[in-house]
Design a protein around this motif. Structure first.
Motif, PDB file in Angstrom:
ATOM      1  N   LEU A   1      -5.103 -23.507   1.242  1.00 59.21           N
ATOM      2  CA  LEU A   1      -6.407 -22.985   1.654  1.00 59.21           C
ATOM      3  C   LEU A   1      -6.897 -21.825   0.793  1.00 59.21           C
ATOM      4  O   LEU A   1      -8.001 -21.317   1.006  1.00 59.21           O
ATOM      5  N   LEU A   2      -6.089 -21.404  -0.162  1.00 57.33           N
ATOM      6  CA  LEU A   2      -6.467 -20.270  -1.001  1.00 57.33           C
ATOM      7  C   LEU A   2      -7.130 -20.739  -2.295  1.00 57.33           C
ATOM      8  O   LEU A   2      -6.787 -21.783  -2.841  1.00 57.33           O
ATOM      9  N   ALA A   3      -8.052 -19.914  -2.801  1.00 54.27           N
ATOM     10  CA  ALA A   3      -8.786 -20.241  -4.016  1.00 54.27           C
ATOM     11  C   ALA A   3      -7.951 -20.008  -5.272  1.00 54.27           C
ATOM     12  O   ALA A   3      -8.290 -20.504  -6.340  1.00 54.27           O
ATOM     13  N   GLY A   4      -6.863 -19.278  -5.137  1.00 54.95           N
ATOM     14  CA  GLY A   4      -5.996 -18.975  -6.272  1.00 54.95           C
ATOM     15  C   GLY A   4      -4.855 -18.099  -5.814  1.00 54.95           C
ATOM     16  O   GLY A   4      -4.694 -17.847  -4.625  1.00 54.95           O
ATOM     17  N   PRO A   5      -4.072 -17.611  -6.762  1.00 56.90           N
ATOM     18  CA  PRO A   5      -2.942 -16.754  -6.400  1.00 56.90           C
ATOM     19  C   PRO A   5      -3.410 -15.459  -5.735  1.00 56.90           C
ATOM     20  O   PRO A   5      -4.462 -14.924  -6.070  1.00 56.90           O
ATOM     21  N   SER A   6      -2.624 -14.987  -4.793  1.00 62.79           N
ATOM     22  CA  SER A   6      -2.923 -13.724  -4.129  1.00 62.79           C
ATOM     23  C   SER A   6      -2.514 -12.568  -5.031  1.00 62.79           C
ATOM     24  O   SER A   6      -1.646 -12.706  -5.889  1.00 62.79           O
ATOM     25  N   GLU A   7      -3.145 -11.440  -4.827  1.00 60.12           N
ATOM     26  CA  GLU A   7      -2.814 -10.230  -5.585  1.00 60.12           C
ATOM     27  C   GLU A   7      -1.906  -9.349  -4.720  1.00 60.12           C
ATOM     28  O   GLU A   7      -2.218  -9.078  -3.568  1.00 60.12           O
ATOM     29  N   PHE A   8      -0.781  -8.925  -5.291  1.00 64.71           N
ATOM     30  CA  PHE A   8       0.179  -8.074  -4.598  1.00 64.71           C
ATOM     31  C   PHE A   8       0.316  -6.759  -5.353  1.00 64.71           C
ATOM     32  O   PHE A   8       0.496  -6.766  -6.576  1.00 64.71           O
ATOM     33  N   ARG A   9       0.231  -5.654  -4.627  1.00 58.91           N
ATOM     34  CA  ARG A   9       0.432  -4.339  -5.230  1.00 58.91           C
ATOM     35  C   ARG A   9       1.357  -3.532  -4.331  1.00 58.91           C
ATOM     36  O   ARG A   9       1.056  -3.310  -3.166  1.00 58.91           O
ATOM     37  N   SER A  10       2.466  -3.106  -4.899  1.00 57.61           N
ATOM     38  CA  SER A  10       3.375  -2.253  -4.135  1.00 57.61           C
ATOM     39  C   SER A  10       3.073  -0.804  -4.466  1.00 57.61           C
ATOM     40  O   SER A  10       2.559  -0.482  -5.546  1.00 57.61           O
ATOM     41  N   ALA A  11       3.385   0.075  -3.528  1.00 52.46           N
ATOM     42  CA  ALA A  11       3.115   1.494  -3.697  1.00 52.46           C
ATOM     43  C   ALA A  11       4.185   2.295  -2.961  1.00 52.46           C
ATOM     44  O   ALA A  11       4.765   1.822  -1.989  1.00 52.46           O
ATOM     45  N   THR A  12       4.409   3.495  -3.437  1.00 45.12           N
ATOM     46  CA  THR A  12       5.360   4.398  -2.805  1.00 45.12           C
ATOM     47  C   THR A  12       4.583   5.483  -2.067  1.00 45.12           C
ATOM     48  O   THR A  12       3.927   6.311  -2.707  1.00 45.12           O
ATOM     49  N   PRO A  13       4.617   5.467  -0.733  1.00 50.50           N
ATOM     50  CA  PRO A  13       3.898   6.494   0.027  1.00 50.50           C
ATOM     51  C   PRO A  13       4.495   7.883  -0.218  1.00 50.50           C
ATOM     52  O   PRO A  13       5.705   8.043  -0.285  1.00 50.50           O
ATOM     53  N   LYS A  14       3.614   8.854  -0.339  1.00 51.32           N
ATOM     54  CA  LYS A  14       4.029  10.244  -0.502  1.00 51.32           C
ATOM     55  C   LYS A  14       3.735  11.069   0.744  1.00 51.32           C
ATOM     56  O   LYS A  14       4.321  12.108   0.952  1.00 51.32           O
ATOM     57  N   TRP A  15       2.816  10.609   1.560  1.00 45.85           N
ATOM     58  CA  TRP A  15       2.480  11.256   2.818  1.00 45.85           C
ATOM     59  C   TRP A  15       1.827  10.221   3.708  1.00 45.85           C
ATOM     60  O   TRP A  15       1.003   9.426   3.240  1.00 45.85           O
ATOM     61  N   ILE A  16       2.192  10.191   4.989  1.00 46.05           N
ATOM     62  CA  ILE A  16       1.634   9.232   5.933  1.00 46.05           C
ATOM     63  C   ILE A  16       1.274   9.970   7.208  1.00 46.05           C
ATOM     64  O   ILE A  16       2.143  10.597   7.838  1.00 46.05           O
ATOM     65  N   LYS A  17       0.041   9.920   7.606  1.00 45.58           N
ATOM     66  CA  LYS A  17      -0.398  10.544   8.858  1.00 45.58           C
ATOM     67  C   LYS A  17       0.287   9.856  10.033  1.00 45.58           C
ATOM     68  O   LYS A  17       0.303   8.624  10.132  1.00 45.58           O
ATOM     69  N   GLY A  18       0.868  10.626  10.913  1.00 48.75           N
ATOM     70  CA  GLY A  18       1.438  10.082  12.137  1.00 48.75           C
ATOM     71  C   GLY A  18       2.866   9.600  12.037  1.00 48.75           C
ATOM     72  O   GLY A  18       3.457   9.231  13.035  1.00 48.75           O
ATOM     73  N   LEU A  19       3.455   9.582  10.839  1.00 46.41           N
ATOM     74  CA  LEU A  19       4.839   9.171  10.685  1.00 46.41           C
ATOM     75  C   LEU A  19       5.623  10.324  10.093  1.00 46.41           C
ATOM     76  O   LEU A  19       5.169  10.999   9.170  1.00 46.41           O
ATOM     77  N   ALA A  20       6.811  10.528  10.608  1.00 45.87           N
ATOM     78  CA  ALA A  20       7.656  11.618  10.113  1.00 45.87           C
ATOM     79  C   ALA A  20       8.073  11.374   8.673  1.00 45.87           C
ATOM     80  O   ALA A  20       8.372  10.250   8.286  1.00 45.87           O
ATOM     81  N   SER A  21       8.071  12.425   7.888  1.00 45.36           N
ATOM     82  CA  SER A  21       8.555  12.349   6.511  1.00 45.36           C
ATOM     83  C   SER A  21      10.067  12.422   6.513  1.00 45.36           C
ATOM     84  O   SER A  21      10.669  12.954   7.426  1.00 45.36           O
ATOM     85  N   GLU A  22      10.647  11.903   5.448  1.00 45.45           N
ATOM     86  CA  GLU A  22      12.098  11.952   5.335  1.00 45.45           C
ATOM     87  C   GLU A  22      12.501  12.845   4.207  1.00 45.45           C
ATOM     88  O   GLU A  22      11.800  13.098   3.305  1.00 45.45           O
TER      89      GLU A  22
END
Length: 105
Positions: free
Chosen positions: A84-105
């Motif tokens: 059902l897709l018109a072509g390959p999907s685009e995937f981008r990974s990222a490394t979060p540096k800050w997230i609202k509402g989630l504790a940092s480690e």
């Protein structure tokens, strides 16, 4: 912070976006709902393009993301959505540096 994020952009064939969503609901939604290693997951329809789906996934770590694609239902999910897709999907990974509402480690 050891979390990892994934942004995915799927472009459905014209008029097929809702059918892609139905397949996603059948295979993926319950898995994501129960998966404690995915603290955030957004499945979105693009407001400016009627054929685009944008997904944001947040994983506890990189291993959790690989586990997603190793599920027994995943090959069938990919096969059904690919038709059902018109072509390959685009995937981008990222490394979060800050997230609202989630504790940092």
């Amino acid at each position: 912070m050891s979390k990892t994020a994934l942004f995915v952009r799927h472009t459905a064939k014209p008029g097929k976006r809702s059918e892609v969503q139905e397949i996603w609901e059948r295979y993926v939604r319950d898995y994501v709902t129960a998966n404690s290693q995915q603290p955030a997951y957004f499945y979105c329809f693009d407001d400016k393009d009627p054929d685009v789906i944008v997904v944001f996934q947040l994983y506890a770590d990189q291993t959790s993301g690989r586990d997603f694609t190793q599920q027994p239902w995943y090959p069938e999910y990919e096969r059904e959505t690919a038709a059902l897709l018109a072509g390959p999907s685009e995937f981008r990974s990222a490394t979060p540096k800050w997230i609202k509402g989630l504790a940092s480690e």
